[in-house]
Design an enzyme around this catalytic site. Structure first.
Site, PDB file in Angstrom:
ATOM      1  N   TYR A  58     -10.057  14.925  16.834  1.00 48.73           N
ATOM      2  CA  TYR A  58     -11.060  15.660  16.066  1.00 48.73           C
ATOM      3  C   TYR A  58     -11.466  16.956  16.773  1.00 48.73           C
ATOM      4  O   TYR A  58     -12.455  17.567  16.411  1.00 48.73           O
ATOM      5  CB  TYR A  58     -12.290  14.782  15.807  1.00 48.73           C
ATOM      6  CG  TYR A  58     -12.048  13.749  14.732  1.00 48.73           C
ATOM      7  CD1 TYR A  58     -11.046  12.808  14.896  1.00 48.73           C
ATOM      8  CD2 TYR A  58     -12.808  13.724  13.573  1.00 48.73           C
ATOM      9  CE1 TYR A  58     -10.801  11.857  13.926  1.00 48.73           C
ATOM     10  CE2 TYR A  58     -12.570  12.768  12.597  1.00 48.73           C
ATOM     11  CZ  TYR A  58     -11.559  11.841  12.784  1.00 48.73           C
ATOM     12  OH  TYR A  58     -11.318  10.902  11.822  1.00 48.73           O
ATOM     13  N   LYS A  82      -3.846   3.074  22.535  1.00 48.22           N
ATOM     14  CA  LYS A  82      -2.420   2.872  22.271  1.00 48.22           C
ATOM     15  C   LYS A  82      -1.646   3.469  23.441  1.00 48.22           C
ATOM     16  O   LYS A  82      -0.757   4.323  23.289  1.00 48.22           O
ATOM     17  CB  LYS A  82      -2.057   3.547  20.923  1.00 48.22           C
ATOM     18  CG  LYS A  82      -0.688   3.226  20.384  1.00 48.22           C
ATOM     19  CD  LYS A  82      -0.556   1.818  19.835  1.00 48.22           C
ATOM     20  CE  LYS A  82       0.862   1.572  19.333  1.00 48.22           C
ATOM     21  NZ  LYS A  82       1.117   0.142  19.057  1.00 48.22           N
ATOM     22  N   ASP A 105      -3.419  -1.209  16.879  1.00 53.05           N
ATOM     23  CA  ASP A 105      -2.836  -1.974  15.768  1.00 53.05           C
ATOM     24  C   ASP A 105      -3.274  -3.437  15.840  1.00 53.05           C
ATOM     25  O   ASP A 105      -3.660  -4.042  14.831  1.00 53.05           O
ATOM     26  CB  ASP A 105      -1.306  -1.832  15.727  1.00 53.05           C
ATOM     27  CG  ASP A 105      -0.656  -1.927  17.110  1.00 53.05           C
ATOM     28  OD1 ASP A 105      -1.395  -1.879  18.121  1.00 53.05           O
ATOM     29  OD2 ASP A 105       0.577  -2.062  17.188  1.00 53.05           O
ATOM     30  N   ASP A 115     -13.097   6.038  13.975  1.00 53.81           N
ATOM     31  CA  ASP A 115     -13.420   6.372  12.594  1.00 53.81           C
ATOM     32  C   ASP A 115     -12.876   5.278  11.671  1.00 53.81           C
ATOM     33  O   ASP A 115     -13.567   4.767  10.781  1.00 53.81           O
ATOM     34  CB  ASP A 115     -12.773   7.734  12.263  1.00 53.81           C
ATOM     35  CG  ASP A 115     -13.350   8.363  11.015  1.00 53.81           C
ATOM     36  OD1 ASP A 115     -14.285   7.777  10.425  1.00 53.81           O
ATOM     37  OD2 ASP A 115     -12.877   9.435  10.608  1.00 53.81           O
ATOM     38  N   ASP A 131     -15.049   1.814   9.806  1.00 55.18           N
ATOM     39  CA  ASP A 131     -15.058   1.542   8.361  1.00 55.18           C
ATOM     40  C   ASP A 131     -14.545   0.121   8.098  1.00 55.18           C
ATOM     41  O   ASP A 131     -15.056  -0.594   7.236  1.00 55.18           O
ATOM     42  CB  ASP A 131     -14.165   2.538   7.610  1.00 55.18           C
ATOM     43  CG  ASP A 131     -14.941   3.770   7.159  1.00 55.18           C
ATOM     44  OD1 ASP A 131     -15.960   4.086   7.806  1.00 55.18           O
ATOM     45  OD2 ASP A 131     -14.535   4.419   6.174  1.00 55.18           O
TER      46      ASP A 131
END
Ligand code: NAD
Length: 343
Positions: free
Chosen positions: A132, A178, A211, A235, A239
């Site tokens: 971002y 990751k 993942d 982010d 959610d």
């Protein structure tokens, strides 16, 4: 003993923003009436409607006003998507006030459909860097590059913030990355988490790839306490965490820096419901509860929590998304009345 006066910036936003913020003000007024807290609201313009008036969605006048306050309660704001239009007001505020920690609780509430009855977790997202950073360019036509910036300094800061939070809760923390693929950037974040973990031997630590974390959040949501991760992963995971406990109508987020806090519902401006007095104000009421907690007004925050939980448990005043027919203002008034009766 004199009570601290907290000046609060209130930015109702646009779309359904003014409706959910009005319902929340009714709840905060009820808390003030109990004598537990003293708040002064300073209202400001921001969001889509401000663009027509000021040419920007975050006018300087509003920023100056916010600088004189302890925290901000922000309603949802429509972000135009056309090229050349202003970037999201929330993103601008996060960088202007260096609100590096995005904190999103997700917990099971009565009469709100959740994956599991015992979910109580907080996703902490690093808010200032990662993908971002906004540093993107087209190398040749049709070939784009986005820069993922990860620093040891910001990673350590968010890790320490999250471990401190875990210490106040169930003392469990999962850090998510990751690093098997992004060995340098995610590797820096992972190493910072491992090093900070040594300062908190009482916290049980879990190391998860993004993942696997996305899957485990669905398989065993009740097992998580604090989850800390980078900007984009956070982010998405926050959610997903909101979905495990009933979705957007009840999910709130805090954006916290060293000197300021901004509190907002997770949902957007839901333009199709504007002016219908129909949507659920609980997400914004929950944002106000997080704000009271941040201000150190823990008794007031806990009263809001008890009243909200009691109204949901009774199940008589519920908005459409919770299977009822109550209006936005009905729900705000029911929680405000419950506050008065509980005190
Ligand atoms: P949205 O969250 O506004 O709405 C999606 C759907 O979720 C709605 O149509 C509605 O069915 C449901 N919903 C949302 N809030 C609800 C509530 N309080 N009660 C019950 N149901 C609710 O998402 P969107 O349609 O993708 O975005 C609309 C605008 O909001 C966009 O311009 C977007 O950029 C903006 N947005 C702003 C913020 C913010 O201000 N922080 C966050 C997300 C989206």
């Amino acid at each position: 003993m004199t009570m601290t006066l907290h000046k609060i910036a209130v930015l109702p936003g646009d779309g359904i923003g003014p409706e959910v913020v009005d319902a929340t003000i009714a709840v905060m007024d009820a808390v003030q009436n109990t004598g537990l807290v003293h708040l002064e609201y300073l209202k400001g313009d921001a969001g889509y409607d401000a663009i027509k008036k000021y040419g920007t969605n975050l006018p300087d006048k509003t920023v100056e006003m916010m600088k004189g306050t302890a925290a901000c309660l922000k309603g949802p704001m429509t972000t135009p998507e056309e090229p050349g239009t202003p970037r999201s007001a929330a993103v601008t505020m996060r960088s202007l006030f260096n609100l590096y920690a995005n904190v999103r609780p997700a917990r099971t509430l009565p009469n709100v459909t959740a994956l599991n009855p015992g979910i109580d977790m907080i996703v902490v997202r690093e808010n200032t860097e990662g993908l971002y950073s906004g540093k993107e360019f087209e190398v040749t036509p049709g070939v784009g590059v986005a820069m993922k910036i990860i620093t040891r300094k910001a990673s350590e800061r968010i890790a320490r913030f999250s471990f401190d939070l875990a210490m106040k809760r169930r003392k469990k923390l999962a850090f998510v990355h990751k690093a098997n693929i992004l060995k340098i950037t995610d590797g820096i974040f992972k190493q910072a988490c491992l090093d900070v973990a040594k300062e908190y031997p009482g916290v049980e630590v879990e190391d998860l790839h993004i993942d696997a974390a996305a899957m485990q959040l669905i398989r065993r949501p009740e097992s998580f306490d604090v989850i800390v991760t980078m900007n984009l992963y956070g982010d998405i995971l926050s959610d997903e965490a909101a979905a495990t406990v009933g979705g957007l109508g009840v999910a709130a987020g805090a954006n916290i820096g060293d000197n300021y806090g901004m509190f907002e519902p997770v949902h957007g401006s839901a333009p199709k419901y504007t002016g219908q007095n129909k949507v659920n104000p609980v997400a914004t009421i929950e944002a106000a509860r997080l704000m009271l907690d941040y201000l150190g007004e823990t008794k007031a925050a806990s009263l809001v929590e008890k009243a909200t939980t009691a109204v949901l448990k009774e199940g008589k005043v519920m908005t459409y998304d919770l299977g009822g027919k109550a209006k936005t203002s009905d729900m705000g008034e029911a929680i405000a009345a419950k506050i008065a009766s509980l005190k």
